[in-house]
Design an enzyme around this catalytic site. Structure first.
Site, PDB file in Angstrom:
ATOM      1  N   GLY A 188      -9.735  25.185   1.861  1.00 12.37           N
ATOM      2  CA  GLY A 188     -10.956  24.416   1.619  1.00 12.37           C
ATOM      3  C   GLY A 188     -10.573  22.962   1.367  1.00 12.37           C
ATOM      4  N   ALA A 271      -5.555  28.396  -8.307  1.00 11.34           N
ATOM      5  CA  ALA A 271      -6.886  28.883  -7.906  1.00 11.34           C
ATOM      6  C   ALA A 271      -7.566  29.608  -9.059  1.00 11.34           C
ATOM      7  CB  ALA A 271      -6.752  29.769  -6.682  1.00 11.34           C
ATOM      8  N   ARG A 272      -7.251  30.849  -9.259  1.00 10.19           N
ATOM      9  CA  ARG A 272      -7.812  31.640 -10.347  1.00 10.19           C
ATOM     10  C   ARG A 272      -6.823  32.740 -10.707  1.00 10.19           C
ATOM     11  NH1 ARG A 272     -10.881  28.270 -11.395  1.00 10.19           N
ATOM     12  NH2 ARG A 272     -13.150  28.338 -11.561  1.00 10.19           N
ATOM     13  N   GLU A 301      -7.028  34.950 -18.782  1.00  7.09           N
ATOM     14  CA  GLU A 301      -6.758  33.765 -19.609  1.00  7.09           C
ATOM     15  C   GLU A 301      -7.869  33.554 -20.643  1.00  7.09           C
ATOM     16  OE1 GLU A 301      -6.694  30.954 -16.220  1.00  7.09           O
ATOM     17  OE2 GLU A 301      -8.453  30.014 -17.072  1.00  7.09           O
ATOM     18  N   HIS A 319      -4.672  25.837 -17.403  1.00  2.00           N
ATOM     19  CA  HIS A 319      -5.869  25.620 -16.563  1.00  2.00           C
ATOM     20  C   HIS A 319      -6.357  24.158 -16.660  1.00  2.00           C
ATOM     21  CE1 HIS A 319      -9.556  27.837 -14.704  1.00  2.00           C
ATOM     22  NE2 HIS A 319      -9.434  26.616 -14.212  1.00  2.00           N
TER      23      HIS A 319
HETATM   24  C1  DGY Z   1     -12.872  24.600 -11.398  1.00  5.03           C
HETATM   25  O1  DGY Z   1     -13.567  23.609 -11.260  1.00  5.03           O
HETATM   26  O2  DGY Z   1     -13.125  25.675 -10.825  1.00  5.03           O
HETATM   27  C2  DGY Z   1     -11.689  24.484 -12.291  1.00  5.03           C
HETATM   28  O3  DGY Z   1     -10.885  25.595 -12.219  1.00  5.03           O
HETATM   29  C3  DGY Z   1     -12.137  24.233 -13.706  1.00  5.03           C
HETATM   30  O4  DGY Z   1     -12.653  25.393 -14.241  1.00  5.03           O
END
Ligand code: DGY
Length: 360
Positions: A188, A271-272, A301, A319
């Protein structure tokens, strides 16, 4: 005035009509229509809360309490809108407890904390904060890549611990960045930003895998080549994860995927949490199955897998990929702008769904 004098809408109001109402009552009744009620679920920039207060009745959270789902439901029972961050789950149970809620503006580009289908079915608008954080997050992704490849955290701890007594030829020798192969999973806007930094700034050979292939123009701009996930895993010297977290991307990188990577490779996750199987990764780092990892996000987390805290070859950050003051302010302002635009009837600026119907 219609409310004051009981006239049908559109009828001309005469001075006499108003005069019929006692002054005190009239003042009360002439007051502007009550403002929508908004919950700001976490502590954010006071100037943004102040701006919201010009449009809404705001309940904010200056103590920055991370409310439980039950507390959040109770706070939302009488609210028309909410400004959330990734730490508030918005699901069917919450929506059922918040019958007036019409919009939730997430201060994040990722919105895996939203059950989008439940929101859409309930007629609740969701919004996120894309674009304003793209370059800042790409900067951080690249910084984490470099810190991991060049062993910055590990060597700094060594120095602070007073263990540095002499120069040696292989002291914290890491992996090369310039001229190496940069692999990007999830192409992206942020992925493209990282690709450009790698290709144009560091002469890296960029390969990527994504649900959909970029246009030839974008591929040329990013100097990036589309490959299968298998080729990406097999060839990347630095594999950066920038894909959204969905049920389909849960544990997209687990033991089987790590086994396909080069033993000299580095894995970067901005990312996550949940996209990487952190237990499998900790084991792989311990076994030196790959060289190192840089992680800004974690499964569950702010808890961090305990094994990740014990292995030296990982750079851990809390994060913070989008965390510069201007960018976080822009994110908060965009979330606020979404609320204002929505309640002014202009429609949300950056919607993530199209609700089926309207809530009353
Ligand atoms: C997002 O914008 O998704 C970042 O990870 C902050 O949470």
């Amino acid at each position: 005035l219609h409310a004051v004098v009981g006239r049908h809408p559109g009828a001309a109001v005469r001075r006499d009509d108003i005069a019929l109402v006692p002054l005190t009552d009239r003042r009360k009744d002439l007051s502007p229509m009550s403002k929508p009620r908004i919950l700001v679920a976490r502590n954010i920039f006071p100037e943004v809360v102040e701006r919201l207060s010009q449009h809404f009745e705001v309940e904010s959270n200056p103590q920055d309490v991370v409310w439980t789902p039950a507390e959040l439901a109770q706070k939302l029972a009488d609210k028309d809108g909410a400004l959330t961050t990734g730490s508030q789950r918005v699901d069917a149970a919450l929506l059922a407890a918040a019958p007036r809620l019409r919009i939730v503006a997430n201060m994040a580009v990722g919105y895996n904390n939203f059950d989008v289908d439940a929101m859409t079915a309930a007629g609740v608008q969701g919004t996120n904060t894309p674009d304003v954080l793209t370059e800042t997050t790409a900067d951080f992704g690249f910084a984490l890549l470099m810190a991991t490849a060049r062993r910055m955290a590990e060597s700094e701890h060594y120095l602070r611990a007073g263990q540095w007594t002499k120069w040696s030829y292989d002291l914290f020798a890491g992996t090369e960045v310039h001229g190496s192969t940069l692999g990007i999973l999830g192409m992206g806007r942020i992925g493209q930003g990282i690709a450009k930094r790698g290709a144009h700034g560091f002469g890296m050979n960029v390969v990527y895998h994504n649900r959909s292939r970029l246009t030839p123009e974008l591929e040329a701009e990013c100097k990036a080549r589309y490959v299968s996930k298998e080729e990406l895993l097999r060839t990347a010297d630095h594999l950066v994860l920038v894909l959204p977290y969905t049920p389909a991307s849960h544990h997209a990188i687990g033991a089987a995927e790590i086994a396909q990577m080069k033993p000299t490779a580095n894995l970067i996750n901005i990312a996550r949490g949940g996209i990487v199987d952190d237990a499998a990764l900790a084991q792989a780092l311990k076994d030196r199955r790959i060289a190192a990892a840089g992680l800004d996000v974690f499964e569950g987390e702010p808890a961090v897998h305990p094994e990740l805290l014990t292995v030296p070859n990982v750079v851990l950050t809390p994060h913070i990929a989008s965390a510069t003051v201007p960018t976080r302010l822009a994110m908060a302002n965009l979330a606020a702008d979404n609320l204002v635009a929505f309640f002014e009837g202009r429609g949300p600026l950056t919607p993530v769904n199209t609700p089926a119907g309207k809530r009353a």
